[in-house]
Design a protein around this motif. Structure first.
Motif, mmCIF file in Angstrom:
data_model
loop_
_atom_site.group_PDB
_atom_site.id
_atom_site.type_symbol
_atom_site.label_atom_id
_atom_site.label_comp_id
_atom_site.label_asym_id
_atom_site.label_seq_id
_atom_site.Cartn_x
_atom_site.Cartn_y
_atom_site.Cartn_z
ATOM 1 N N THR A 186 0.828 -1.217 0.000
ATOM 2 C CA THR A 186 0.000 0.000 0.000
ATOM 3 C C THR A 186 0.856 1.259 0.000
ATOM 4 O O THR A 186 0.379 2.325 0.400
ATOM 5 C CB THR A 186 -0.918 0.007 1.235
ATOM 6 N N GLY A 194 -3.211 1.698 -4.094
ATOM 7 C CA GLY A 194 -2.828 1.018 -2.865
ATOM 8 C C GLY A 194 -2.767 1.931 -1.660
ATOM 9 O O GLY A 194 -3.127 1.529 -0.545
ATOM 10 N N SER A 195 -2.325 3.169 -1.854
ATOM 11 C CA SER A 195 -2.148 4.069 -0.713
ATOM 12 C C SER A 195 -3.474 4.459 -0.066
ATOM 13 O O SER A 195 -3.491 4.843 1.105
ATOM 14 C CB SER A 195 -1.401 5.325 -1.167
ATOM 15 N N PHE A 197 -5.679 2.538 0.937
ATOM 16 C CA PHE A 197 -6.010 1.547 1.966
ATOM 17 C C PHE A 197 -4.882 1.370 2.982
ATOM 18 O O PHE A 197 -4.901 0.414 3.754
ATOM 19 C CB PHE A 197 -6.315 0.193 1.319
ATOM 20 N N ARG A 198 -3.916 2.264 2.984
ATOM 21 C CA ARG A 198 -2.763 2.111 3.865
ATOM 22 C C ARG A 198 -3.174 2.171 5.336
ATOM 23 O O ARG A 198 -2.720 1.368 6.159
ATOM 24 C CB ARG A 198 -1.731 3.199 3.558
ATOM 25 N N LEU A 255 -6.759 -8.124 1.303
ATOM 26 C CA LEU A 255 -6.189 -6.911 0.707
ATOM 27 C C LEU A 255 -5.977 -7.086 -0.792
ATOM 28 O O LEU A 255 -6.239 -6.160 -1.577
ATOM 29 C CB LEU A 255 -4.867 -6.567 1.393
ATOM 30 N N LEU A 259 -7.644 -4.732 -3.568
ATOM 31 C CA LEU A 259 -6.837 -4.019 -4.564
ATOM 32 C C LEU A 259 -7.259 -4.391 -5.981
ATOM 33 O O LEU A 259 -7.321 -3.530 -6.869
ATOM 34 C CB LEU A 259 -5.354 -4.340 -4.358
#
Length: 384
Positions: A186, A194-195, A197-198, A255, A259
Motif C-alpha cells: 500500500t 494502494g495508498s 487503503f494504507r 487486501l 486491490l
C-alpha cells in the motif's frame, strides 16, 4: 416502503441473529444490540459503492498493482505453508500421545522410542522434574522460551510475567514482517490504488499484534492443569502460532481482493473529476488537431507535386473502374438486391427525419442565441 430487501434484513436481524448461540456471549449480545442498526447501513453502503462502480468502465489491472498482488500472493502462500506442523516446534506431548500428568521420565522414555534424545531434551526433562508448572509454561510459550530464558525462573515461582517478556519479541517479530509486506503493498510505489487503503491495513495489522499480545498476557495457566486427557489440553503456543499465520494469509488475501476489485473499477470506483476529464479531453483534441494538420500538410504536398498528384489521380481512377466492375457482377447485384429488400425503409426514413430535426433544432438554437446577442449589443450603445 416494504420491499424484498427490507423483509430479508428484518428476518436476519430478528430471527437469525438471536439464534447464533454458538458465538461468545459478549459478541452475541453486541450483535443482537447493534445488528439491526448496522446491517441496513452496511447493505446501503455496498449498494452505493456498487452503483458508483457501474458508472465507471472496467479496466485491466495496472502494472504497479499487479506487483502488489504478486507480493501479497507470495506472502499468503508463505503464511499458509508456515501453518503446517512440519515448520512448528516439536510438541513432545502430541508426539508421544501422553497426558499432562505423566511423569517426566516416562514421557522422555516414550520419546526415546521414537527418536534419539538430544541435549535440549535432557534440559527439558530437568525443567519438568524441577517444577510441574514448567509443563504449563511449555504449553503456553513453547520449548524455545522455556529452555533459553536463563533469568525467567524466580524463587517465588511466579515466572509467567518473565517468560511473557522474554517471548514478546518472538511474538511481535512475525507481525513486524507482515506489517512490512502490507506497507509495501500500500505504499506510494503502488500508486493511489494502494495508498488509499494504507491506514486500514495498518490498523488491521496492529489489531493482530495487540490481540495476540493481549491473549498471552491474560492467559490462565490453570486452563490445562485440570485436563484429564490429551484432547482437553490447550496447546496455546502451537494453536496461536497456526492462527497467527492463518490471519496473515486472510489479511493478505482480503487486501489483494480489495486491490484487484478497486484498481479495475469493479468496486469502490472513483469517477474522474472534472479537471481530469477536461485535461484528458483537451489532450485528445490536441492529438486529433495535430493529426489533421499533418494530414493537411501531406495532402498539400501531394497536390503540389506533379508526379504524386498523377499517382493519386491514377489510384482513384483505377479504384473507380474496379468498383464499377465489381458492382456489375451478378453475385454482387443479387446480394445488394437482397439487402435492399430486407431493409425497413419506413423506420430508416423515420430515423433520418429525427436526425434532420435535431440538426435543424440546433441551427435554430444557434440563430436565436445570435439574435439575442446582437440585440444586446445594439441595446448597449443605445442606452449610452
Amino acid at each position: 416502503m416494504i420491499n424484498v430487501q427490507s423483509v430479508v434484513l428484518f428476518a436476519i436481524s430478528y430471527f437469525i441473529i438471536p439464534r447464533l448461540t454458538f458465538l461468545p456471549k459478549s459478541v452475541h449480545s453486541l450483535i443482537i444490540l447493534f445488528g439491526p442498526f448496522l446491517l441496513p447501513r452496511l447493505v446501503n453502503f455496498f449498494n452505493t459503492a456498487r452503483a458508483t462502480s457501474r458508472s465507471v468502465p472496467i479496466r485491466p489491472v495496472p502494472p504497479k498493482v499487479q506487483r502488489a498482488l504478486n507480493l501479497l500472493f507470495l506472502s499468503a502462500v508463505c503464511s499458509l505453508v508456515l501453518t503446517l506442523p512440519k515448520f512448528a516446534p516439536e510438541n513432545i506431548f502430541i508426539r508421544t500421545q501422553s497426558r499432562l500428568q505423566i511423569a517426566p521420565d516416562t514421557l522422555f522414555a516414550r520419546l526415546r522410542l521414537l527418536r534419539p534424545l538430544t541435549d535440549e531434551d535432557e534440559s527439558l526433562r530437568s525443567k519438568f522434574q524441577l517444577n510441574g508448572q514448567n509443563k504449563l509454561l511449555y504449553l503456553v510459550f513453547g520449548p524455545d522460551t522455556l529452555l533459553n530464558c536463563i533469568w525467567c525462573a524466580t524463587p517465588d515461582g511466579n515466572d509467567f510475567q518473565n517468560y511473557l517478556l522474554y517471548s514478546l519479541p518472538k511474538i511481535v517479530t512475525p507481525h513486524i514482517f507482515h506489517l512490512g509486506v502490507l506497507g509495501l503493498a500500500t505504499s506510494s510505489l503502488i500508486g493511489a490504488e494502494g495508498s488509499r487503503f494504507r491506514t486500514h491495513v495498518t490498523v488491521a495489522g496492529l489489531c493482530l499484534v495487540i490481540a495476540e499480545t493481549w491473549f498471552f498476557a491474560n492467559y490462565d495457566l490453570a486452563t490445562s492443569k485440570r485436563a484429564k486427557v490429551l484432547q482437553e489440553v490447550d496447546f496455546a503456543h502451537w494453536r496461536i502460532r497456526m492462527l497467527r499465520y492463518l490471519a496473515f494469509a486472510v489479511v493478505d488475501i482480503a487486501l489483494g481482493l480489495v486491490l484487484w476489485t478497486t484498481s479495475t473499477n469493479r468496486w469502490l470506483a472513483k469517477p474522474e473529476n472534472i479537471a481530469q476529464r477536461l485535461e484528458m479531453t483537451t489532450r485528445k483534441a490536441e492529438d486529433t488537431l495535430n493529426k489533421l494538420r499533418g494530414l493537411g500538410l501531406l495532402t498539400n504536398s501531394i497536390n503540389r507535386d506533379q508526379q504524386l498528384r498523377g499517382l493519386k489521380e491514377e489510384y482513384w481512377r483505377t479504384e473507380g473502374q474496379v468498383m464499377a466492375e465489381t458492382v456489375q457482377e451478378e453475385e454482387v447485384m443479387d446480394e445488394i438486391n437482397r439487402v435492399v429488400g430486407t431493409m425497413d425503409l419506413r423506420s430508416l426514413e423515420g430515423r433520418v427525419g429525427e436526425v434532420a430535426d435535431g440538426i435543424l433544432a440546433g441551427i435554430d438554437g444557434m440563430r436565436a442565441s445570435q439574435v439575442l446577442s446582437s440585440s444586446a449589443l445594439s441595446d448597449g450603445p443605445a442606452s449610452q
